[in-house]
Design an enzyme around this catalytic site. Structure first.
Site, PDB file in Angstrom:
ATOM      1  N   PHE B 132       0.845  -1.205   0.000  1.00 20.65           N
ATOM      2  CA  PHE B 132       0.000   0.000   0.000  1.00 20.65           C
ATOM      3  C   PHE B 132       0.878   1.252   0.000  1.00 20.65           C
ATOM      4  CE2 PHE B 132      -3.165  -2.719   2.607  1.00 20.65           C
ATOM      5  CZ  PHE B 132      -3.731  -3.233   1.438  1.00 20.65           C
ATOM      6  N   CYS B 134       3.563   2.219  -2.887  1.00 20.22           N
ATOM      7  CA  CYS B 134       4.227   2.854  -4.027  1.00 20.22           C
ATOM      8  C   CYS B 134       3.617   4.215  -4.336  1.00 20.22           C
ATOM      9  CB  CYS B 134       4.156   1.965  -5.257  1.00 20.22           C
ATOM     10  SG  CYS B 134       5.347   0.643  -5.190  1.00 20.22           S
ATOM     11  N   THR B 200       8.411   3.981   0.084  1.00 19.04           N
ATOM     12  CA  THR B 200       9.192   5.155  -0.329  1.00 19.04           C
ATOM     13  C   THR B 200       8.402   6.452  -0.164  1.00 19.04           C
ATOM     14  OG1 THR B 200       8.467   4.810  -2.584  1.00 19.04           O
ATOM     15  CG2 THR B 200      10.594   3.876  -1.963  1.00 19.04           C
ATOM     16  N   CYS B 345      40.580  24.093  12.516  1.00 27.68           N
ATOM     17  CA  CYS B 345      39.796  24.446  11.333  1.00 27.68           C
ATOM     18  C   CYS B 345      38.849  25.604  11.631  1.00 27.68           C
ATOM     19  CB  CYS B 345      39.008  23.251  10.814  1.00 27.68           C
ATOM     20  SG  CYS B 345      37.665  22.715  11.907  1.00 27.68           S
TER      21      CYS B 345
END
Lengths: 431, 452
Positions: B132, B134, B200, B345
Site C-alpha cells: 500500500f 508505491c 518510499t 579548522c
C-alpha cells in the site's frame, strides 16, 4: 648509480623528466575537492603569498563550477597555473592544511588549482577583460612572473602595459630556471598566451634595457615604470681555477637544459656546489641527464642547507649523493676541470674527481643596472628597496618586484609583487 | 553465541535480515543468490496488476563524494508474467524451506486479491506483504499509496485479505501521510498479523540544469519518484516509534524498512521495536554481500550486551523516546574542546557565531584553537556536530543531576511563562551581542588578494 640513462632523444628526455604527479582527472578532482573542510579564515589561504581564497575555489570545483574556481584563483594570482605546479605547496598552503595536525594527508591544493586553471587555459575560457583605455602607459622591464602579473593587473584597470623582455620568451625563470620535471615550457607559455589574448599587454622580446639612454627614453614615453628584472648570471666565486671549462653556473645550466633538452651537455661525473633549491634542481637534472656520478657538495651541515626538505629528498631519490662540510678551495685540472679540492671546517682537505662542476652558489645582483636610475636606493645586498605597501622605490616613478627586491624567492612571491605594484602605480597616478 | 533467528508473526527466519520488495527480489535467481549470501528472508518484488515500465527508472542524491545518500525510483511493480514469478517462487521455497519467502501483492478488486493469495500460497510463500505504498504510477491507478493514504480503503482491503489468507499477512504502510498511526490503526483493526514500514517517500530528487527535467529523465520529462536509502532512515525510525508507542498498535510485530545498510542501523531499528528489518537500497548499491557485516556486527553487539535473541532488546529505546514537554529543563550540558585534538579548522567558531549562540571565541595567540564561552553556551551540540575530529568537542554535563523540571510540571504548577516578555522565558538575560557589533568586528578579507 645509473637510475637514468643518458637521453638520446626528445622522447627519452621527456621520460627522464616526466612529472611525477600529472594533472588530476575529473574523478580525482571530485574526490579530492570533497575533502576540503572549508575552514574558517583558512590557514591555507593565509599561507599563500597571494592569499588565494582556496576553500572557495575548492568548493567551486566540487560543485562543478570549474570556470568560477579558476576565476577565484586568477583574481588573486595572475600566474595561477604555474604556481599550482611549481609552488612549494608542502611548505605553503598544503603545509598549513589543518589535516596535517591529525596526520591525515593534506588536501592537494596545488593539483586542484591546476585542475581549474588548466581547464580554462586548455578550453580558452574567457574570464578577463581589459579595462577602458585610460590613456596612461606603463613600462615594465622584465617579462618574468612579476612583470606579467603587473601587466595583467594594469590592463584590467585600463593602462597600456608594455613589457621589455631581454630574451625571446616570456616568464623569466618560470621558463628558463625551473626544473623541467616541475613544469614544461609549453605549459608556462600557454598561460601567458591565455592571459595576453584576453588582456592585451604588449611584450617586446629581445629588448634588454641596459643603458641610461634607454631608461631616459622610457621615462619620457611612460607614466610609470615597473622593474622586474630578477637577478643576473651566476656569481663568480673567486676560487682558483674557476675559469676552467666544464665549470658552469646553475642558472645557465638549467636554462641550457630547458631550451636544448637532451642535447644539453652534461658530464659523466658531476659535482654540484651549493645547498639551496637551485642546487637540488641542478643535481636532480644532472642525474636525469644520465650522469653516472652526481655529488652534491655543501659547505655547511645538512641542517643548514637552504633547500626545502622535499627538494633534497627529490634529489636523493634521483640517485645523487651528498657531501657536507665541503668548502671548495680549488678547481683541479689542466684546461678543463678534473676535480675539486675541498676543505673541511677542521682544516683537513679532500679531493673529488669530476668532469663537470655546476655552481649553484647564488646569482649576481643587478646593482650596476639599478645605479643607472636616479635616486634608486638598494640595500647592502644590491636589492631594490621598496615600500612594502605598494612596492614603490625611492624614485617615485619606479616600482619593483620579484627577485630584484627579494634576492631570489618563489614565483608566487613575484606574482604577488607585480600585482601589488600595479595597484600601487594606479594609486600613485591618481593621487 | 547469540541466536539471530526470529518468528515474525508466525513467519520463521534464520535471521532478521530480509530483502525488501524491490528490484533485488525481482527473480528467483536473485532471491536464491541472496539466501546463499546470508539473507534470512526476501519479500518478492510485488506481484499483481500487469505493468509496463519506463526506461530510465532510478535517480539518486549524492552528497559531496558520497554516492546515493538518497535513492529514488519510478519503477512499478513486477512487469514479469505472474506464472514465471510463481514458478521461481516455488523453486526457491522448495530449496530454502527455512527461509522467509514472502510474496508482496498489489491488486485491485476483492476477487483479484483472493485469486492471487491462493496462487502465492500454492507457490509456497511463507507470508504475504500488502503493498500500500508505491507513491508513483500505481497510485494513479488507485493502488499503492492511494490505499496507504486512505485508512478506510486500507482497512477494507486488509479485511478481504485476512478472510482469504491462510499464511501470515504483513501490511506495508506508506509514509506519505501526516499521521502514520491512522493507517496503522486501520491495519490493526482489520486484524493484520504484522506491519512493515516505510515504503518510499514521494519526492523529486533533482532537476537537470540543462533540460530542466526532473530525475530520472524519461524522454525529456519526469515524474515524482519514491525516495529511499540512507537519507530516509530518520523519517522511517520516527514512524516506527509512532506505531510502537501507540497503545492499539504496539503489540503488532513490525518489520522496519528505510535506509538500513549496516549493523548499527539494524540495532537502532530493533531498539525502536522492529523485529525484522528489510533492506533494498544498500543491496542495490553494494550487492548482497553487505549482509555479512550486518550479521557479524549484530552478533557482536548482542554478545557484548549479553543478549541471546533480538527479542531481549527489541524496543529498549522506546521508553526513552518522550514527548518534548517531558524532557528535563534542568539538564545542562556545555561544549568542551580538547585542545590536544583540535586541528584549528575553526568551523566550530564560525558555526556557533553565525549559526548558533556566539559562544566560541577565537584565540589571540595564533594557535587557532578556539575556546568555549561557557556563559553563552546553551549546549546546543552544533560545534560538536561540525567538528571534523573524532572526540574533539564533547558535551559535558554541568548540572549535578539532582534537579528535574519539565514543561509539563511547570504547566501543572502554573509556572510556565505566559506573557510576551515573561521573566520566566528561557532566553531572558541570555547574552547576545549588539546588532551593530556584526559590522564592527574585525573582518578577515576573504575576497582574495591582500593586495586589494
Amino acid at each position: 648509480m645509473a637510475e637514468y640513462n643518458r637521453p638520446q632523444s626528445e622522447a627519452e628526455f621527456n621520460e627522464n623528466f616526466k612529472d611525477k604527479t600529472p594533472l588530476m582527472n575529473d574523478t580525482q578532482a571530485h574526490y579530492e575537492s570533497s575533502r576540503c573542510l572549508f575552514c574558517y579564515d583558512a590557514p591555507c589561504m593565509n599561507a599563500c603569498p597571494t592569499a588565494i581564497d582556496i576553500p572557495l575555489f575548492i568548493k567551486k570545483i566540487n560543485t562543478g563550477n570549474i570556470d568560477g574556481a579558476a576565476q577565484t584563483i586568477y583574481d588573486s594570482n595572475w600566474i595561477g597555473n604555474a604556481c599550482g605546479t611549481v609552488c612549494p605547496t608542502g611548505v605553503l598552503c598544503e603545509g598549513a592544511c589543518v589535516y596535517n595536525k591529525q596526520s591525515v594527508p593534506a588536501v592537494q591544493i596545488g593539483k586542484l588549482q591546476n585542475f581549474a586553471t588548466r581547464h580554462v587555459i586548455d578550453n580558452n575560457k574567457k574570464l578577463f577583460e581589459a579595462g577602458k583605455d585610460n590613456g596612461k602607459k606603463i613600462a615594465i622591464i622584465g617579462g618574468g612572473p612579476a612583470g606579467i602579473s603587473c601587466a595583467c593587473e594594469l590592463r584590467k584597470m585600463g593602462y597600456t602595459a608594455d613589457i621589455f623582455e631581454a630574451k625571446d620568451k616570456p616568464s623569466g625563470l618560470t621558463v628558463y630556471g625551473i626544473a623541467p620535471y616541475k613544469i614544461t615550457n609549453e605549459e608556462v607559455l600557454d598561460e601567458v598566451k591565455y592571459l595576453q589574448e584576453q588582456l592585451g599587454f604588449n611584450i617586446k622580446y629581445n629588448s634588454p634595457i641596459s643603458s641610461k639612454d634607454q631608461l631616459e627614453q622610457i621615462e619620457k614615453d611612460y607614466d610609470a615604470v615597473f622593474i622586474g628584472v630578477g637577478l643576473g648570471p651566476t656569481a663568480f666565486r673567486n676560487i682558483p681555477g674557476e675559469d676552467k671549462s666544464g665549470i658552469i653556473g646553475a642558472v645557465e645550466f638549467v636554462e641550457d637544459l630547458r631550451m636544448n633538452h637532451h642535447k644539453t651537455n652534461v658530464g659523466k661525473e658531476v659535482i654540484i656546489l651549493g645547498g639551496g633549491n637551485t642546487a637540488m634542481d641542478a643535481a636532480s637534472e644532472s642525474a636525469r641527464m644520465g650522469a653516472t656520478k652526481v655529488i652534491l657538495a655543501y659547505r655547511g651541515s645538512k641542517e643548514k642547507m637552504g633547500a626545502y626538505d622535499f627538494e633534497y629528498e627529490l634529489a636523493i631519490s634521483s640517485g645523487i649523493k651528498s657531501v657536507f662540510d665541503a668548502n671548495p678551495k680549488e678547481f683541479l685540472g689542466e684546461d678543463s676541470v678534473e676535480g675539486v679540492k675541498f676543505s673541511r671546517a677542521d682544516g683537513s682537505e679532500f679531493t673529488i674527481n669530476c668532469d663537470m662542476v655546476i655552481k649553484a652558489t647564488g646569482q649576481a645582483k643587478m646593482g650596476s643596472f639599478f645605479k643607472l636610475i636616479d635616486n634608486m636606493e638598494t640595500d647592502e645586498s644590491s636589492r631594490i628597496k621598496v615600500n612594502k605597501k605598494n612596492n614603490q622605490t625611492s624614485n617615485p616613478k619606479y616600482f619593483a618586484g620579484g627577485d630584484a627586491i627579494n634576492g631570489g624567492a618563489e614565483v608566487v612571491n613575484a606574482a604577488y609583487d607585480g600585482k601589488l605594484a600595479a595597484l600601487g602605480i594606479h594609486k600613485w597616478l591618481n593621487e | 553465541m547469540p541466536d539471530l533467528s526470529i518468528d515474525f508473526a508466525g513467519i520463521k527466519s534464520p535471521n532478521p535480515f530480509w530483502l525488501a520488495s524491490a528490484p533485488p527480489t525481482n527473480s528467483g535467481y536473485q532471491v536464491m543468490k541472496a539466501y546463499d549470501a546470508g539473507w534470512g528472508g526476501a519479500v518478492w518484488k510485488t506481484l499483481g496488476m500487469p505493468t509496463i515500465n519506463v526506461s530510465s527508472r532510478y535517480a539518486a542524491t549524492n552528497y559531496r563524494d558520497t554516492r546515493i545518500s538518497g535513492f529514488s525510483n519510478i519503477e512499478l511493480i513486477s512487469d514479469r508474467p505472474l506464472e514465471d514469478n510463481l514458478r521461481e517462487m516455488r523453486e526457491v521455497t522448495k530449496r530454502f524451506p527455512n527461509h522467509a519467502t514472502i510474496a508482496s501483492l498489489m491488486v485491485d478488486t476483492r476477487e483479484q486479491w483472493i485469486d492471487i493469495i491462493k496462487m502465492v500460497e500454492d507457490a509456497g510463500a511463507n507470508g504475504i506483504e500488502l503493498n500500500f505504498g508505491c507513491p508513483h504510477g500505481m497510485c494513479e491507478r488507485g493502488m499503492g499509496s492511494a490505499v496507504g493514504q486512505d485508512p478506510k480503503a486500507l482497512k477494507t482491503i486488509v479485511e478481504w485479505v485476512m478472510d482469504a489468507a491462510s499464511i501470515p499477512v504483513i501490511t506495508k504502510l506508506s509514509p506519505n501521510i501526516s499521521h502514520i498511526t491512522d493507517p496503522g490503526i486501520a491495519a490493526v483493526e482489520a486484524k493484520t498479523d504484522a506491519i512493515s514500514l516505510i515504503n518510499t517517500i514521494k519526492s523529486i530528487v533533482g532537476i537537470d540544469l540543462d533540460s530542466y527535467a526532473p530525475y530520472p529523465v524519461v524522454d525529456g520529462k519526469g515524474t515524482n519518484g519514491g525516495y529511499c536509502g540512507p537519507a530516509v532512515k530518520p523519517i522511517a525510525m520516527h514512524m516506527l516509534k509512532e506505531l510502537k508507542k501507540h497503545p492499539l498498535i504496539k503489540d503488532t510485530p513490525i518489520s522496519g524498512i528505510g535506509g538500513i545498510e549496516n549493523w548499527r542501523d539494524v540495532v537502532e531499528y530493533i531498539l525502536l521495536g522492529a523485529t525484522s528489518v528489510q533492506v533494498c537500497t544498500a543491496a542495490m548499491h553494494y550487492g548482497f554481500g553487505i549482509v555479512r557485516g550486518m550479521e557479524d556486527g549484530l552478533k557482536r553487539f548482542m554478545s557484548e550486551k549479553g543478549y541471546n535473541t533480538i527479542y531481549d532488546f527489541a524496543g529498549k529505546a522506546l521508553p526513552n523516546v518522550m514527548e518534548w514537554k517531558d524532557l528535563n529543563l534542568k539538564y545542562d550540558v556545555k561544549a568542551n574542546i580538547n585542545s590536544d585534538k583540535c586541528i584549528g579548522c575553526d568551523l566550530c567558531y564560525i558555526a556557533c557565531d553565525d549559526g548558533a549562540h556566539q559562544a566560541i571565541a577565537l584565540p589571540t595567540d595564533g594557535s587557532r584553537i578556539p575556546s568555549i564561552i561557557e556563559e553563552n553556551c546553551v549546549g546546543c551540540n552544533l560545534c560538536s556536530l561540525v567538528c571534523p575530529v573524532e572526540e574533539c568537542i564533547t558535551m559535558v554535563q554541568k548540572d549535578d543531576g539532582t534537579k528535574h523540571n519539565t514543561w509539563q510540571q511547570l504547566t501543572d504548577s502554573e509556572e510556565i511563562p505566559c506573557t510576551w516578555n515573561d521573566d520566566r522565558a528561557g532566553g531572558k538575560g541570555h547574552y547576545v551581542p549588539e546588532p551593530i557589533k556584526a559590522l564592527e568586528s574585525v573582518r578577515k578579507d576573504r575576497s582574495g588578494a591582500r593586495a586589494k
